[in-house]
Design an enzyme around this catalytic site. Structure first.
Site, PDB file in Angstrom:
ATOM      1  N   LYS A  89       0.864  -1.189   0.000  1.00 34.22           N
ATOM      2  CA  LYS A  89       0.000   0.000   0.000  1.00 34.22           C
ATOM      3  C   LYS A  89       0.888   1.221   0.000  1.00 34.22           C
ATOM      4  O   LYS A  89       1.856   1.301   0.771  1.00 34.22           O
ATOM      5  CB  LYS A  89      -0.873  -0.032   1.270  1.00 34.22           C
ATOM      6  CG  LYS A  89      -1.803   1.136   1.418  1.00 34.22           C
ATOM      7  CD  LYS A  89      -3.205   0.795   0.963  1.00 34.22           C
ATOM      8  CE  LYS A  89      -4.045   2.012   0.675  1.00 34.22           C
ATOM      9  NZ  LYS A  89      -3.782   2.641  -0.634  1.00 34.22           N
ATOM     10  N   GLN A 110       7.428   3.893   3.727  1.00 39.67           N
ATOM     11  CA  GLN A 110       6.015   3.493   3.770  1.00 39.67           C
ATOM     12  C   GLN A 110       5.815   2.209   4.580  1.00 39.67           C
ATOM     13  O   GLN A 110       4.782   2.036   5.236  1.00 39.67           O
ATOM     14  CB  GLN A 110       5.519   3.293   2.325  1.00 39.67           C
ATOM     15  CG  GLN A 110       4.017   3.242   2.173  1.00 39.67           C
ATOM     16  CD  GLN A 110       3.377   4.615   2.164  1.00 39.67           C
ATOM     17  OE1 GLN A 110       3.874   5.529   1.519  1.00 39.67           O
ATOM     18  NE2 GLN A 110       2.271   4.776   2.866  1.00 39.67           N
ATOM     19  N   LYS A 113       5.701   3.299   8.181  1.00 41.41           N
ATOM     20  CA  LYS A 113       4.538   4.167   8.397  1.00 41.41           C
ATOM     21  C   LYS A 113       3.259   3.327   8.473  1.00 41.41           C
ATOM     22  O   LYS A 113       2.441   3.483   9.367  1.00 41.41           O
ATOM     23  CB  LYS A 113       4.438   5.143   7.222  1.00 41.41           C
ATOM     24  CG  LYS A 113       3.268   6.094   7.304  1.00 41.41           C
ATOM     25  CD  LYS A 113       3.139   6.941   6.054  1.00 41.41           C
ATOM     26  CE  LYS A 113       4.474   7.501   5.640  1.00 41.41           C
ATOM     27  NZ  LYS A 113       4.379   8.556   4.650  1.00 41.41           N
ATOM     28  N   LYS A 125       5.276   1.816  -3.249  1.00 38.83           N
ATOM     29  CA  LYS A 125       5.194   3.195  -3.756  1.00 38.83           C
ATOM     30  C   LYS A 125       5.402   3.139  -5.264  1.00 38.83           C
ATOM     31  O   LYS A 125       6.043   2.211  -5.766  1.00 38.83           O
ATOM     32  CB  LYS A 125       6.293   4.050  -3.114  1.00 38.83           C
ATOM     33  CG  LYS A 125       6.062   5.529  -3.213  1.00 38.83           C
ATOM     34  CD  LYS A 125       5.107   6.054  -2.152  1.00 38.83           C
ATOM     35  CE  LYS A 125       4.697   7.480  -2.423  1.00 38.83           C
ATOM     36  NZ  LYS A 125       3.924   8.052  -1.302  1.00 38.83           N
ATOM     37  N   ASP A 165      -0.447  10.823  -4.403  1.00 41.32           N
ATOM     38  CA  ASP A 165       0.711  11.476  -3.771  1.00 41.32           C
ATOM     39  C   ASP A 165       0.891  12.773  -4.565  1.00 41.32           C
ATOM     40  O   ASP A 165      -0.068  13.242  -5.204  1.00 41.32           O
ATOM     41  CB  ASP A 165       1.956  10.561  -3.835  1.00 41.32           C
ATOM     42  CG  ASP A 165       3.117  11.081  -2.978  1.00 41.32           C
ATOM     43  OD1 ASP A 165       3.056  10.951  -1.750  1.00 41.32           O
ATOM     44  OD2 ASP A 165       4.082  11.646  -3.537  1.00 41.32           O
ATOM     45  N   THR A 208      -4.514  13.411   5.580  1.00 46.89           N
ATOM     46  CA  THR A 208      -3.088  13.568   5.908  1.00 46.89           C
ATOM     47  C   THR A 208      -2.876  14.872   6.676  1.00 46.89           C
ATOM     48  O   THR A 208      -2.187  14.896   7.701  1.00 46.89           O
ATOM     49  CB  THR A 208      -2.231  13.527   4.631  1.00 46.89           C
ATOM     50  OG1 THR A 208      -2.600  12.357   3.892  1.00 46.89           O
ATOM     51  CG2 THR A 208      -0.759  13.437   4.970  1.00 46.89           C
ATOM     52  N   ASN A 239      -2.537  19.190  -1.338  1.00 43.43           N
ATOM     53  CA  ASN A 239      -3.515  18.483  -0.515  1.00 43.43           C
ATOM     54  C   ASN A 239      -3.149  18.489   0.975  1.00 43.43           C
ATOM     55  O   ASN A 239      -3.962  18.847   1.821  1.00 43.43           O
ATOM     56  CB  ASN A 239      -3.641  17.041  -1.043  1.00 43.43           C
ATOM     57  CG  ASN A 239      -4.493  16.188  -0.141  1.00 43.43           C
ATOM     58  OD1 ASN A 239      -3.988  15.494   0.721  1.00 43.43           O
ATOM     59  ND2 ASN A 239      -5.804  16.263  -0.304  1.00 43.43           N
ATOM     60  N   SER A 376      -6.824   5.598   4.108  1.00 41.05           N
ATOM     61  CA  SER A 376      -6.916   4.724   2.934  1.00 41.05           C
ATOM     62  C   SER A 376      -7.279   3.309   3.375  1.00 41.05           C
ATOM     63  O   SER A 376      -8.080   2.628   2.730  1.00 41.05           O
ATOM     64  CB  SER A 376      -5.582   4.673   2.192  1.00 41.05           C
ATOM     65  OG  SER A 376      -5.443   5.807   1.362  1.00 41.05           O
TER      66      SER A 376
HETATM   67  P1  NDP Z   1       0.292  17.929  -3.963  1.00 39.58           P
HETATM   68  O1  NDP Z   1       0.739  17.620  -5.334  1.00 39.58           O
HETATM   69  O2  NDP Z   1      -1.136  18.096  -3.671  1.00 39.58           O
HETATM   70  O3  NDP Z   1       1.053  19.247  -3.428  1.00 39.58           O
HETATM   71  C1  NDP Z   1       2.427  19.331  -3.395  1.00 39.58           C
HETATM   72  C2  NDP Z   1       2.812  20.743  -2.982  1.00 39.58           C
HETATM   73  O4  NDP Z   1       4.225  20.806  -2.772  1.00 39.58           O
HETATM   74  C3  NDP Z   1       2.492  21.777  -4.027  1.00 39.58           C
HETATM   75  O5  NDP Z   1       2.240  23.008  -3.407  1.00 39.58           O
HETATM   76  C4  NDP Z   1       3.793  21.819  -4.833  1.00 39.58           C
HETATM   77  O6  NDP Z   1       4.001  23.026  -5.537  1.00 39.58           O
HETATM   78  C5  NDP Z   1       4.817  21.681  -3.743  1.00 39.58           C
HETATM   79  N1  NDP Z   1       6.040  21.069  -4.264  1.00 39.58           N
HETATM   80  C6  NDP Z   1       6.176  19.861  -4.864  1.00 39.58           C
HETATM   81  N2  NDP Z   1       7.449  19.666  -5.226  1.00 39.58           N
HETATM   82  C7  NDP Z   1       8.126  20.768  -4.833  1.00 39.58           C
HETATM   83  C8  NDP Z   1       9.477  21.145  -4.915  1.00 39.58           C
HETATM   84  N3  NDP Z   1      10.390  20.362  -5.486  1.00 39.58           N
HETATM   85  N4  NDP Z   1       9.824  22.354  -4.399  1.00 39.58           N
HETATM   86  C9  NDP Z   1       8.904  23.149  -3.819  1.00 39.58           C
HETATM   87  N5  NDP Z   1       7.594  22.825  -3.717  1.00 39.58           N
HETATM   88  C10 NDP Z   1       7.226  21.650  -4.213  1.00 39.58           C
HETATM   89  O7  NDP Z   1       0.936  16.772  -3.032  1.00 39.58           O
HETATM   90  P2  NDP Z   1       0.516  16.319  -1.585  1.00 39.58           P
HETATM   91  O8  NDP Z   1       0.051  17.480  -0.795  1.00 39.58           O
HETATM   92  O9  NDP Z   1      -0.362  15.143  -1.724  1.00 39.58           O
HETATM   93  O10 NDP Z   1       1.915  15.773  -1.021  1.00 39.58           O
HETATM   94  C11 NDP Z   1       2.845  16.634  -0.348  1.00 39.58           C
HETATM   95  C12 NDP Z   1       3.813  15.786   0.452  1.00 39.58           C
HETATM   96  O11 NDP Z   1       3.089  14.991   1.408  1.00 39.58           O
HETATM   97  C13 NDP Z   1       4.647  14.788  -0.351  1.00 39.58           C
HETATM   98  O12 NDP Z   1       5.921  14.649   0.263  1.00 39.58           O
HETATM   99  C14 NDP Z   1       3.874  13.481  -0.182  1.00 39.58           C
HETATM  100  O13 NDP Z   1       4.695  12.348  -0.362  1.00 39.58           O
HETATM  101  C15 NDP Z   1       3.427  13.624   1.264  1.00 39.58           C
HETATM  102  N6  NDP Z   1       2.286  12.796   1.622  1.00 39.58           N
HETATM  103  C16 NDP Z   1       1.084  12.934   0.989  1.00 39.58           C
HETATM  104  C17 NDP Z   1       0.015  12.167   1.387  1.00 39.58           C
HETATM  105  C18 NDP Z   1      -1.340  12.352   0.815  1.00 39.58           C
HETATM  106  O14 NDP Z   1      -2.297  11.755   1.341  1.00 39.58           O
HETATM  107  N7  NDP Z   1      -1.521  13.152  -0.235  1.00 39.58           N
HETATM  108  C19 NDP Z   1       0.149  11.124   2.419  1.00 39.58           C
HETATM  109  C20 NDP Z   1       1.442  11.123   3.086  1.00 39.58           C
HETATM  110  C21 NDP Z   1       2.459  11.910   2.655  1.00 39.58           C
HETATM  111  P3  NDP Z   1       3.711  23.064  -7.131  1.00 39.58           P
HETATM  112  O15 NDP Z   1       2.231  22.979  -7.252  1.00 39.58           O
HETATM  113  O16 NDP Z   1       4.304  24.343  -7.566  1.00 39.58           O
HETATM  114  O17 NDP Z   1       4.414  21.865  -7.714  1.00 39.58           O
END
Ligand code: NDP
Length: 444
Positions: A89, A110, A113, A125, A165, A208, A239, A376
């Protein structure tokens, strides 16, 4: 040479050019040293060598056609890392930076976690170096269909259940699920993060971010404190960041800054989340638009400057290695008391050490952001049982899971002589269950 050190050396030799994987493995295995010392049988069974080697790595090409008729080819990945305690997962990430090293670091994290949630889910993943930014809905759909046309044969509700993600939200999960259903001819819970009209769970979208705030609130409560009146900085505006902001505000905190990959906004009166949601969730525009809409708010190009803003609580919620040693030192100097990781591995090894030495309460990702995968798993339970829980029911279960994670890692840290070190505590608490299951299964 000590067992842990030897396994890490061997891992680096066998997997050169995978710096993120090395970084995650180093953090995890070093934290496990006290457990290994208590269990000499693990070395005999080559348990760590098996733990760091994925059960299966799938790599494939993803050809697709853009709106102008040009053909593109991206790389697709699914790392099925460890199924000792349940089906694989873990999310799918669509971002140009994706490579095998990043997917393996995420997969390794993961495993622990998922174990920490207390639910029966293994670790995996996947993703692609596809960049969804600037693509039309039709291009996204064609890409997702091509990706699933290969992936479908490797996943299943009892085998491997991917989720979202970075770059994979509700829209992408919808297209991926549609293609799976069409090819496999079954409507089952093979993906999570699904829409509510076709098997999704309430609270999955918020999970999250809400979970991150619930676990931080528990850490505050254990110290006789709360979110009320605290100044919070959150990186990202996706997100995780949006729903962390929502819950922190509900608990009385003032969130003053957020960013996307171009730059950050600073609103000292407190971020207006409805404006951020409109920009990010509806218009899919850049965060700089916020400063054009809200009087008094500032926009600064570049991301790193966000960590120079004084705050009590920092919630990095964007991506890996956002906070290095230098940013950590600035945060400490400005009085940060709590850092909880919403993103995966947002703090590098030096940054973690700076926080821990300064006595900052540091909640590592595998515990702090486990609310997403936990919900999830609740979605999987609802799918299998053909039932549907209310928002309040799922939210209460999520909160309970996060509180338990906090106390389990706190106890593990105390039991193994490293009180207050939640990096070690989370690694140990997650690992023991996986190791026990792996030992029970024999050499497989
Ligand atoms: P989203 O795609 O919804 O959002 C990602 C955010 O981070 C955006 O604002 C994006 O900006 C920014 N971002 C991505 N890459 C970079 C970078 N290299 N430098 C600066 N800003 C960056 O992703 P999520 O919110 O789902 O995920 C965010 C983090 O949380 C990740 O590390 C993910 O692995 C982790 N996570 C997510 C979960 C989930 O349920 N969604 C669960 C557990 C962990 P821009 O739009 O400009 O790219």
């Amino acid at each position: 040479m000590q067992y842990v050190e030897r396994v890490l050396d061997e891992l680096k030799r066998k997997n050169p050019n995978e710096p993120e994987f090395h970084q995650a493995a180093t953090e995890i295995l070093n934290g496990l040293a006290p457990v290994i010392a208590k269990h000499p049988e693990y070395e005999k069974a080559a348990l760590l060598e098996r733990f760091v080697e994925p059960e299966r790595v799938i790599m494939f090409r993803v050809p697709w056609v853009d709106d102008q008729g040009n053909v593109h080819v991206n790389k697709g990945y699914r790392v099925q890392f460890n199924s000792a305690i349940g089906p694989y997962k873990g999310g799918l990430r669509f971002h140009p930076s994706v490579n095998l090293s990043i997917i393996k670091f995420l997969g390794l994290e993961q495993i622990l976690k998922n174990s920490l949630t207390g639910l029966p889910i293994g670790g995996g993943k996947g993703g692609s170096d596809f960049d969804p930014k600037g693509k039309s809905d039709n291009e996204i759909m064609r890409f997702c269909q091509s990706f699933m046309t290969e992936l479908y044969r490797h996943i299943g509700q009892d085998t491997d259940v991917p989720a979202g993600d970075i770059g994979v939200g509700g829209r992408e999960i919808g297209y991926l699920f549609g293609q799976y259903k069409r090819i496999a001819n079954e409507h089952v819970g093979v993906l999570t993060g699904r829409g509510l009209s076709y098997g999704g769970s309430l609270v999955r979208t918020e999970a999250t971010g809400y979970g991150l705030v619930y676990i931080t609130a528990e850490a505050l409560k254990a110290r006789g404190d709360s979110f009320e009146g605290k100044t919070v900085v959150i990186s990202g505006s996706g997100n995780v960041a949006i729903y962390a902001c929502e819950k922190a505000q509900q608990l009385g905190a003032k969130v003053v800054a957020m960013y996307d990959s171009n730059g950050y906004i600073y609103d000292k009166k407190g971020i207006k989340l409805d404006v951020v949601k409109q920009i990010k969730e509806v218009e899919r525009a850049r965060i700089k638009v916020y400063a054009e809409c809200v009087k008094g708010a500032e926009y600064h190009e570049g991301c790193k400057g966000i960590w120079t803003i004084p705050c009590d609580i920092a919630l990095p919620c964007a991506t890996q290695n956002e906070i290095d040693g230098e940013s950590a030192r600035i945060l400490v100097k400005n009085g940060v008391k709590y850092v909880a990781e919403g993103a995966n591995m947002p703090t590098d090894l030096e940054g973690i050490s700076v926080f821990q030495k300064a006595g900052v309460v540091f909640l590592p990702a595998k515990a702090a952001n486990a609310g997403g995968v936990a919900t999830s798993a609740l979605e999987m339970a609802q799918s299998s049982g053909r039932m549907f829980w209310t928002f309040e029911e799922v939210d209460a279960k999520l909160k309970n899971i996060m509180i338990n994670i906090y106390h389990n890692m706190d106890k593990a840290a105390k039991d193994y002589g490293c009180e207050g070190d939640y990096v070690a505590g989370a690694n140990i608490a997650g690992f023991i269950k996986v190791a026990t299951a792996m030992m029970a299964h024999g050499i497989v």
